[in-house]
Scaffold this motif. Structure first.
Motif, PDB file in Angstrom:
ATOM      1  N   ARG A  26       5.057   5.683   1.668  1.00 27.65           N
ATOM      2  CA  ARG A  26       4.313   6.932   1.862  1.00 27.65           C
ATOM      3  C   ARG A  26       3.261   7.150   0.781  1.00 27.65           C
ATOM      4  O   ARG A  26       2.120   7.524   1.062  1.00 27.65           O
ATOM      5  N   ASP A  27       3.637   6.898  -0.478  1.00 24.95           N
ATOM      6  CA  ASP A  27       2.742   7.191  -1.596  1.00 24.95           C
ATOM      7  C   ASP A  27       1.884   5.996  -2.000  1.00 24.95           C
ATOM      8  O   ASP A  27       1.016   6.130  -2.869  1.00 24.95           O
ATOM      9  N   GLY A  28       2.127   4.841  -1.397  1.00 24.33           N
ATOM     10  CA  GLY A  28       1.428   3.645  -1.844  1.00 24.33           C
ATOM     11  C   GLY A  28       1.739   3.329  -3.285  1.00 24.33           C
ATOM     12  O   GLY A  28       0.876   2.863  -4.041  1.00 24.33           O
ATOM     13  N   ALA A  29       2.986   3.569  -3.682  1.00 20.24           N
ATOM     14  CA  ALA A  29       3.390   3.431  -5.077  1.00 20.24           C
ATOM     15  C   ALA A  29       3.951   2.039  -5.352  1.00 20.24           C
ATOM     16  O   ALA A  29       4.761   1.524  -4.575  1.00 20.24           O
ATOM     17  N   PHE A  30       3.541   1.435  -6.450  1.00 16.54           N
ATOM     18  CA  PHE A  30       4.096   0.148  -6.835  1.00 16.54           C
ATOM     19  C   PHE A  30       5.589   0.314  -7.087  1.00 16.54           C
ATOM     20  O   PHE A  30       6.014   1.252  -7.771  1.00 16.54           O
ATOM     21  N   PRO A  31       6.426  -0.589  -6.573  1.00 18.54           N
ATOM     22  CA  PRO A  31       7.888  -0.415  -6.672  1.00 18.54           C
ATOM     23  C   PRO A  31       8.423  -0.824  -8.039  1.00 18.54           C
ATOM     24  O   PRO A  31       9.273  -1.713  -8.164  1.00 18.54           O
ATOM     25  N   ARG A  32       7.932  -0.175  -9.071  1.00 19.75           N
ATOM     26  CA  ARG A  32       8.255  -0.576 -10.433  1.00 19.75           C
ATOM     27  C   ARG A  32       9.751  -0.525 -10.721  1.00 19.75           C
ATOM     28  O   ARG A  32      10.306  -1.432 -11.358  1.00 19.75           O
ATOM     29  N   GLN A  33      10.415   0.518 -10.259  1.00 21.87           N
ATOM     30  CA  GLN A  33      11.846   0.630 -10.558  1.00 21.87           C
ATOM     31  C   GLN A  33      12.628  -0.517  -9.931  1.00 21.87           C
ATOM     32  O   GLN A  33      13.516  -1.099 -10.563  1.00 21.87           O
ATOM     33  N   GLY A  34      12.297  -0.868  -8.703  1.00 26.48           N
ATOM     34  CA  GLY A  34      12.982  -1.966  -8.040  1.00 26.48           C
ATOM     35  C   GLY A  34      12.695  -3.301  -8.701  1.00 26.48           C
ATOM     36  O   GLY A  34      13.595  -4.122  -8.893  1.00 26.48           O
ATOM     37  N   VAL A  35      11.440  -3.542  -9.062  1.00 29.52           N
ATOM     38  CA  VAL A  35      11.067  -4.796  -9.720  1.00 29.52           C
ATOM     39  C   VAL A  35      11.764  -4.915 -11.068  1.00 29.52           C
ATOM     40  O   VAL A  35      12.305  -5.976 -11.424  1.00 29.52           O
ATOM     41  N   ASP A  36      11.785  -3.819 -11.830  1.00 30.50           N
ATOM     42  CA  ASP A  36      12.455  -3.854 -13.133  1.00 30.50           C
ATOM     43  C   ASP A  36      13.951  -4.092 -12.975  1.00 30.50           C
ATOM     44  O   ASP A  36      14.566  -4.804 -13.791  1.00 30.50           O
ATOM     45  N   ALA A  37      14.540  -3.490 -11.949  1.00 30.93           N
ATOM     46  CA  ALA A  37      15.976  -3.684 -11.719  1.00 30.93           C
ATOM     47  C   ALA A  37      16.277  -5.134 -11.352  1.00 30.93           C
ATOM     48  O   ALA A  37      17.273  -5.711 -11.808  1.00 30.93           O
ATOM     49  N   LEU A  38      15.421  -5.737 -10.553  1.00 26.48           N
ATOM     50  CA  LEU A  38      15.588  -7.155 -10.205  1.00 26.48           C
ATOM     51  C   LEU A  38      15.457  -8.029 -11.451  1.00 26.48           C
ATOM     52  O   LEU A  38      16.204  -9.003 -11.630  1.00 26.48           O
ATOM     53  N   GLY A  39      14.511  -7.684 -12.323  1.00 25.31           N
ATOM     54  CA  GLY A  39      14.348  -8.439 -13.557  1.00 25.31           C
ATOM     55  C   GLY A  39      15.553  -8.311 -14.467  1.00 25.31           C
ATOM     56  O   GLY A  39      16.040  -9.303 -15.025  1.00 25.31           O
TER      57      GLY A  39
END
Length: 389
Positions: free
Chosen positions: A35-48
Motif C-alpha cells: 500500500r505504501d510502497g515501503a521498502f521491507p526493511r524490517q523483514g530484510v533485517d530479520a532475514l539477515g
C-alpha cells in the motif's frame, strides 16, 4: 518437503526459522509494504539476523553453504507472502553469486553474517532491458582510481543496499563488451533519483541511479577487464533466472491456494452450494492447479540439470523464466476471474499477487528476449550474436 534454511543445521516444522519470520514479520507487513510502497526493511533485517541472507555464502566466510535449490525454496516461500521482499532477496542472491566467485573476502564475510545487502545494477537508460550492452563508462584517473559514469534505469533496493554489482563498458577499449565493479553504497558521486511508485512489487525500491564522476579503487573490478559479460552469463544469469522462476512459482501457488479457499468456503445462500460445486468452476480451478504444478516440475528439473551438469542445463535455465513468467501471469489472472468481485478486495491478497506477477515478463531478460535465446540455443546458434558481444 522440509528443507533446512538455518545455516545448514537440521530443522523441523516447529523450529522452521523462515516460517517463524514469515508468520511474525513478513506476512503481517505485506499489505503495508504494498500500500505504501515501503521498502521491507524490517523483514530484510530479520532475514539477515537469522542468517538467511548468507544462506549461499561459503562456510569459509561464515555462510550457510547452501546451493541454488535451497535458496529457490526460500524465494518461493517469500514470494507467496510478499513479492517485494522476495524480489529484494532474489536480487541480493543474484549479486552474491558473483561476489562469492570474484569479490573481496571482507564483503563476502559481511554478506555471510547477514549485515550486508547487495544487488545488481545492470539496466541502463541507453540500452534498457539489453543488460548485455552497457553504455556507462569506466576511465582510469591520475590517482590510480577508476571513474564510473552511468545512468542506471532500474536498480532494485536502490538507496537501501550496501553495495551494487555495477556494469560498464571496459576500462581498456577492446578488452571485451562489459566489465563489472563492486560499488559501495556510500561512494561519492552515486545518487538515487525519486521514489518507486509502480503497479506491482511496490516495496522493492527499484529506482534509477546515476554515477557522475563516481570513484572506486582499481581493485573494485570484479573478474577481469572486459570479462563482465561472460561472468554475467555464466555466474549471475543462472541464479537470476532460476530464482525468478521460484519467485513466480510462489506467487502462482499462493494464488491457487487462495482461490481454492475462496471456492471452498463461499456458499450461495439461495442454493446452499459452495462455489466449488459447479463443474465449470472446478475445471477452471484444475487448469490453474495443473499449470502451477507443471511449473514446479519444470523448475525442479532445471535445478537437477544444473546440479548434475546435464548437457541441456543452460537451455533449461533460459526456458524456466520464460515459462514461469507466462505461467504466473495466466494463473493469477485466472484466479482473479474465478473469485470474481471478491478478488478485487485487498484483504483476499489476489489482486496484489496479480499485480506483482506482471513484473516477470518485463524484467531483463524479458520473455521475448528469452524466447529468442531459447530458439538460438536450441538450433545451434550462440546465445548472443557477435554484434551484441
Amino acid at each position: 518437503m522440509t528443507t533446512t534454511l538455518d545455516n545448514a543445521q537440521p530443522t523441523t516444522d516447529d523450529s522452521d526459522v523462515l516460517g517463524t519470520l514469515i508468520d511474525e514479520v513478513i506476512r503481517p507487513q505485506a499489505g503495508t509494504v504494498d500500500r505504501d510502497g515501503a521498502f521491507p526493511r524490517q523483514g530484510v533485517d530479520a532475514l539477515g539476523a537469522a542468517g538467511l541472507l548468507g544462506l549461499a555464502s561459503s562456510p569459509e566466510v561464515g555462510g550457510g553453504g547452501q546451493g541454488m535449490r535451497t535458496v529457490a525454496e526460500l524465494i518461493e516461500r517469500l514470494a507467496a507472502e510478499c513479492g517485494s521482499t522476495a524480489m529484494v532477496v532474489l536480487m541480493h542472491y543474484a549479486a552474491t553469486a558473483v561476489i562469492e566467485a570474484h569479490g573481496p573476502r571482507e564483503v563476502r564475510t559481511a554478506i555471510a553474517s547477514g549485515g550486508h545487502l547487495t544487488t545488481l545494477a545492470f539496466s541502463e537508460f541507453g540500452s534498457r532491458s539489453h543488460f548485455w550492452s552497457p553504455t556507462g563508462t569506466a576511465a582510469a584517473t591520475d590517482d590510480g582510481s577508476v571513474r564510473l559514469d552511468a545512468r542506471k534505469s532500474w536498480v532494485t533496493s536502490a538507496g537501501e543496499a550496501n553495495s551494487y554489482v555495477w556494469s560498464s563498458l571496459p576500462l581498456t577499449p577492446g578488452a571485451g563488451p562489459m566489465t563489472l565493479w563492486l560499488v559501495p553504497a556510500d561512494s561519492p558521486g552515486l545518487t538515487v533519483a525519486g521514489d518507486f511508485d509502480g503497479l506491482g512489487l511496490r516495496g522493492n525500491g527499484s529506482r534509477p541511479m546515476t554515477a557522475d564522476g563516481l570513484r572506486v579503487p582499481a581493485d573494485a573490478m570484479i573478474a577481469a577487464d572486459g570479462a563482465g559479460l561472460d561472468t554475467a552469463l555464466g555466474v549471475v544469469l543462472p541464479w537470476f533466472l532460476v530464482l525468478n522462476a521460484a519467485f513466480c512459482l510462489g506467487l502462482a501457488d499462493s494464488a491457487v491456494a487462495e482461490a481454492g479457499r475462496h471456492l471452498t468456503g463461499t456458499t450461495l445462500t439461495h442454493t446452499g452450494a459452495a462455489l466449488r460445486d459447479a463443474p465449470v468452476t472446478r475445471r477452471a480451478y484444475a487448469q490453474l492447479k495443473i499449470r502451477t504444478d507443471a511449473l514446479r516440475a519444470f523448475l525442479g528439473d532445471t535445478l537437477t540439470a544444473l546440479e548434475t551438469s546435464r548437457e541441456d542445463a543452460m537451455l533449461r535455465v533460459l526456458q524456466v523464466k520464460a515459462l514461469a513468467g507466462e505461467t504466473v501471469a495466466g494463473v493469477t489472472d485466472g484466479a482473479m476471474q474465478l473469485c470474481g468481485g471478491s478478488a478485487f478486495r485487498k484483504e483476499l491478497g489476489l489482486e496484489r499477487r496479480f499485480r506483482d506477477s506482471r513484473a516477470a515478463r518485463v524484467m531483463a531478460p524479458t520473455t521475448d528476449a528469452l524466447h529468442d535465446f531459447v530458439g538460438r540455443v536450441a538450433t545451434g546458434l550462440p546465445l548472443l550474436d557477435e554484434a551484441n558481444r
